[in-house]
Design a protein around this motif. Structure first.
Motif, PDB file in Angstrom:
ATOM      1  N   ASN A  78      -8.007  26.657 -25.787  1.00 53.80           N
ATOM      2  CA  ASN A  78      -8.628  25.637 -24.937  1.00 53.80           C
ATOM      3  C   ASN A  78      -9.708  24.866 -25.686  1.00 53.80           C
ATOM      4  N   GLY A  79     -10.587  25.604 -26.372  1.00 51.14           N
ATOM      5  CA  GLY A  79     -11.765  24.979 -26.966  1.00 51.14           C
ATOM      6  C   GLY A  79     -11.522  24.243 -28.264  1.00 51.14           C
ATOM      7  N   VAL A  80     -10.579  24.731 -29.070  1.00 47.28           N
ATOM      8  CA  VAL A  80     -10.387  24.152 -30.405  1.00 47.28           C
ATOM      9  C   VAL A  80      -9.055  23.410 -30.540  1.00 47.28           C
ATOM     10  N   VAL A  81      -7.976  24.025 -30.081  1.00 46.51           N
ATOM     11  CA  VAL A  81      -6.656  23.422 -30.269  1.00 46.51           C
ATOM     12  C   VAL A  81      -6.418  22.276 -29.283  1.00 46.51           C
ATOM     13  N   PHE A  82      -6.596  22.551 -27.992  1.00 47.13           N
ATOM     14  CA  PHE A  82      -6.328  21.529 -26.970  1.00 47.13           C
ATOM     15  C   PHE A  82      -7.563  20.681 -26.645  1.00 47.13           C
ATOM     16  N   VAL A  83      -8.730  21.231 -26.887  1.00 49.55           N
ATOM     17  CA  VAL A  83     -10.019  20.605 -26.566  1.00 49.55           C
ATOM     18  C   VAL A  83     -10.067  20.200 -25.086  1.00 49.55           C
ATOM     19  N   ARG A  84      -9.458  21.001 -24.251  1.00 51.67           N
ATOM     20  CA  ARG A  84      -9.495  20.849 -22.795  1.00 51.67           C
ATOM     21  C   ARG A  84      -8.917  22.121 -22.183  1.00 51.67           C
ATOM     22  N   GLU A  85      -9.075  22.290 -20.912  1.00 54.53           N
ATOM     23  CA  GLU A  85      -8.603  23.504 -20.258  1.00 54.53           C
ATOM     24  C   GLU A  85      -7.119  23.407 -19.934  1.00 54.53           C
ATOM     25  N   VAL A  86      -6.287  23.891 -20.857  1.00 51.22           N
ATOM     26  CA  VAL A  86      -4.848  23.962 -20.646  1.00 51.22           C
ATOM     27  C   VAL A  86      -4.499  25.314 -20.019  1.00 51.22           C
ATOM     28  N   ILE A  87      -5.097  26.369 -20.560  1.00 47.96           N
ATOM     29  CA  ILE A  87      -4.952  27.709 -19.969  1.00 47.96           C
ATOM     30  C   ILE A  87      -6.067  27.839 -18.937  1.00 47.96           C
ATOM     31  N   PRO A  88      -5.738  27.955 -17.657  1.00 48.65           N
ATOM     32  CA  PRO A  88      -6.790  28.010 -16.635  1.00 48.65           C
ATOM     33  C   PRO A  88      -7.782  29.138 -16.897  1.00 48.65           C
ATOM     34  N   GLN A  89      -9.061  28.825 -16.768  1.00 51.53           N
ATOM     35  CA  GLN A  89     -10.113  29.813 -17.007  1.00 51.53           C
ATOM     36  C   GLN A  89      -9.944  31.032 -16.114  1.00 51.53           C
ATOM     37  N   VAL A  90      -9.422  30.820 -14.913  1.00 49.32           N
ATOM     38  CA  VAL A  90      -9.225  31.950 -13.997  1.00 49.32           C
ATOM     39  C   VAL A  90      -8.241  32.962 -14.588  1.00 49.32           C
ATOM     40  N   CYS A  91      -7.269  32.485 -15.371  1.00 46.53           N
ATOM     41  CA  CYS A  91      -6.316  33.404 -16.021  1.00 46.53           C
ATOM     42  C   CYS A  91      -6.991  34.228 -17.111  1.00 46.53           C
ATOM     43  N   ILE A  92      -7.966  33.636 -17.769  1.00 44.28           N
ATOM     44  CA  ILE A  92      -8.673  34.322 -18.851  1.00 44.28           C
ATOM     45  C   ILE A  92      -9.661  35.341 -18.292  1.00 44.28           C
ATOM     46  N   ALA A  93     -10.312  34.972 -17.196  1.00 51.06           N
ATOM     47  CA  ALA A  93     -11.405  35.797 -16.673  1.00 51.06           C
ATOM     48  C   ALA A  93     -10.980  36.807 -15.611  1.00 51.06           C
ATOM     49  N   GLN A  94      -9.812  36.635 -15.014  1.00 52.58           N
ATOM     50  CA  GLN A  94      -9.443  37.495 -13.883  1.00 52.58           C
ATOM     51  C   GLN A  94      -9.240  38.953 -14.296  1.00 52.58           C
ATOM     52  N   ARG A  95      -9.407  39.827 -13.337  1.00 53.48           N
ATOM     53  CA  ARG A  95      -9.162  41.248 -13.564  1.00 53.48           C
ATOM     54  C   ARG A  95      -7.651  41.474 -13.603  1.00 53.48           C
ATOM     55  N   PRO A  96      -7.103  41.985 -14.690  1.00 56.22           N
ATOM     56  CA  PRO A  96      -5.640  42.095 -14.821  1.00 56.22           C
ATOM     57  C   PRO A  96      -5.012  42.988 -13.761  1.00 56.22           C
ATOM     58  N   SER A  97      -3.863  42.553 -13.290  1.00 55.65           N
ATOM     59  CA  SER A  97      -3.128  43.283 -12.269  1.00 55.65           C
ATOM     60  C   SER A  97      -1.636  43.121 -12.501  1.00 55.65           C
ATOM     61  N   ALA A  98      -0.889  44.182 -12.187  1.00 55.79           N
ATOM     62  CA  ALA A  98       0.574  44.095 -12.214  1.00 55.79           C
ATOM     63  C   ALA A  98       1.075  43.458 -10.924  1.00 55.79           C
ATOM     64  N   GLU A  99       0.160  43.226  -9.989  1.00 54.22           N
ATOM     65  CA  GLU A  99       0.458  42.586  -8.704  1.00 54.22           C
ATOM     66  C   GLU A  99       1.532  43.346  -7.933  1.00 54.22           C
ATOM     67  N   LEU A 100       1.463  44.670  -8.001  1.00 58.88           N
ATOM     68  CA  LEU A 100       2.425  45.505  -7.286  1.00 58.88           C
ATOM     69  C   LEU A 100       2.066  45.662  -5.817  1.00 58.88           C
ATOM     70  N   GLU A 101       0.779  45.561  -5.532  1.00 59.76           N
ATOM     71  CA  GLU A 101       0.307  45.655  -4.156  1.00 59.76           C
ATOM     72  C   GLU A 101      -1.073  45.026  -4.085  1.00 59.76           C
ATOM     73  N   ASP A 102      -1.584  44.826  -2.885  1.00 61.28           N
ATOM     74  CA  ASP A 102      -2.884  44.199  -2.698  1.00 61.28           C
ATOM     75  C   ASP A 102      -3.986  45.041  -3.349  1.00 61.28           C
ATOM     76  N   LYS A 103      -4.849  44.385  -4.083  1.00 60.49           N
ATOM     77  CA  LYS A 103      -5.995  45.027  -4.742  1.00 60.49           C
ATOM     78  C   LYS A 103      -5.582  46.123  -5.727  1.00 60.49           C
ATOM     79  N   GLN A 104      -4.433  45.966  -6.348  1.00 57.18           N
ATOM     80  CA  GLN A 104      -3.996  46.890  -7.396  1.00 57.18           C
ATOM     81  C   GLN A 104      -4.375  46.264  -8.736  1.00 57.18           C
ATOM     82  N   PHE A 105      -5.069  47.020  -9.589  1.00 54.63           N
ATOM     83  CA  PHE A 105      -5.510  46.507 -10.877  1.00 54.63           C
ATOM     84  C   PHE A 105      -5.053  47.429 -12.000  1.00 54.63           C
ATOM     85  N   ASP A 106      -4.957  46.885 -13.206  1.00 50.53           N
ATOM     86  CA  ASP A 106      -4.596  47.706 -14.364  1.00 50.53           C
ATOM     87  C   ASP A 106      -5.625  48.824 -14.526  1.00 50.53           C
ATOM     88  N   PRO A 107      -5.167  50.008 -14.918  1.00 47.85           N
ATOM     89  CA  PRO A 107      -6.066  51.175 -15.000  1.00 47.85           C
ATOM     90  C   PRO A 107      -6.836  51.285 -16.312  1.00 47.85           C
TER      91      PRO A 107
END
Length: 200
Positions: free
Chosen positions: A51-80
C-alpha cells in the motif's frame, strides 16, 4: 483462471502450515503459496509495504491488515495463535519460526522459559508470555499442543503447493521432512524440566 490465463493461490502463512491450520483441498489448495514462508507479522508488513510503497494508496484494505484473523467457521471464532502485527512479534509466529528455521524443540523452549530468557531470545515484547500464559501449566499445555500439532501436520505440508524461500528454511524442498511413523517425541530432559517447572 484458464479464461484469463491466471491461477489461484494458496494464501496460508508459515504459522498455519506449521501447525496444519487449514483444510486439505480447501484453503490450502492452490497453484502456488506465495506467503508460505512468511509468519503472520511479515504478511501484514508486506501488505503495508504494498500500500505505502508499491501502490502509494490503499489497495489492500487496512481492515484486512489489522483485523483479528479468523477461519470464519462460526460467530466470534478466531485463530488460536498470538500472531504479530506490523510492529510487534507474536509468540506463535516466533514459535513456528524457531521450530522450522532453527530446528528448536520443546526442551529448548521450556529451558529458556524457566530461565526467564525466552522472551528475549524470541524478541517478544516484555510481558508477552505472562499475558498469554498466566501459569507455568498454561505455558506447558500450549507448548505441547502445538508441538504435537506440528508433528502431526506433516501429511498436510507435503501436499501443499510450492513455497518460495524467503527465510533461513521454508517448508517443501528447502526443509526435507520424513514421514513420522511414531508419536511426536519429547525427550527425557524435557520431562525433567516440565516436572521442575510445574513443581516450582
Amino acid at each position: 483462471a484458464q479464461r484469463y490465463g491466471g491461477f489461484f493461490t494458496c494464501n496460508s502463512n508459515k504459522v498455519e502450515m506449521a501447525f496444519g491450520y487449514g483444510t486439505m483441498y480447501g484453503d490450502i489448495a492452490g497453484f502456488y503459496a506465495p506467503l508460505g514462508d512468511m509468519v503472520k507479522r511479515e504478511v501484514r508488513q508486506i501488505a503495508d509495504y504494498m500500500n505505502g510503497v508499491v501502490f502509494v494508496r490503499e489497495v489492500i484494505p487496512q481492515v484486512c491488515i489489522a483485523q483479528r484473523p479468523s477461519a470464519e467457521l462460526e460467530d466470534k471464532q478466531f485463530d488460536p495463535f498470538d500472531y504479530g502485527d506490523a510492529s510487534r512479534r507474536g509468540y506463535h509466529d516466533e514459535f513456528a519460526r524457531a521450530i522450522t528455521e532453527f530446528r528448536r524443540n520443546p526442551e529448548w523452549f521450556l529451558e529458556l522459559y524457566q530461565r526467564g530468557a525466552l522472551e528475549k531470545e524470541l524478541m517478544l515484547d516484555e510481558g508477552t508470555l505472562k499475558r498469554l500464559f498466566p501459569t507455568v501449566q498454561d505455558f506447558v499445555n500450549d507448548l505441547e499442543r502445538w508441538w504435537y500439532a506440528f508433528s502431526r501436520a506433516y501429511f498436510k505440508r507435503i501436499q501443499c503447493p510450492p513455497i518460495p524461500v524467503y527465510s533461513r528454511r521454508a517448508f517443501g524442498s528447502d526443509l526435507i521432512e520424513t514421514l513420522p511413523f511414531f508419536e511426536p517425541y519429547l525427550t527425557q530432559r524435557y520431562y525433567e524440566l516440565k516436572k521442575t517447572a510445574i513443581l516450582n
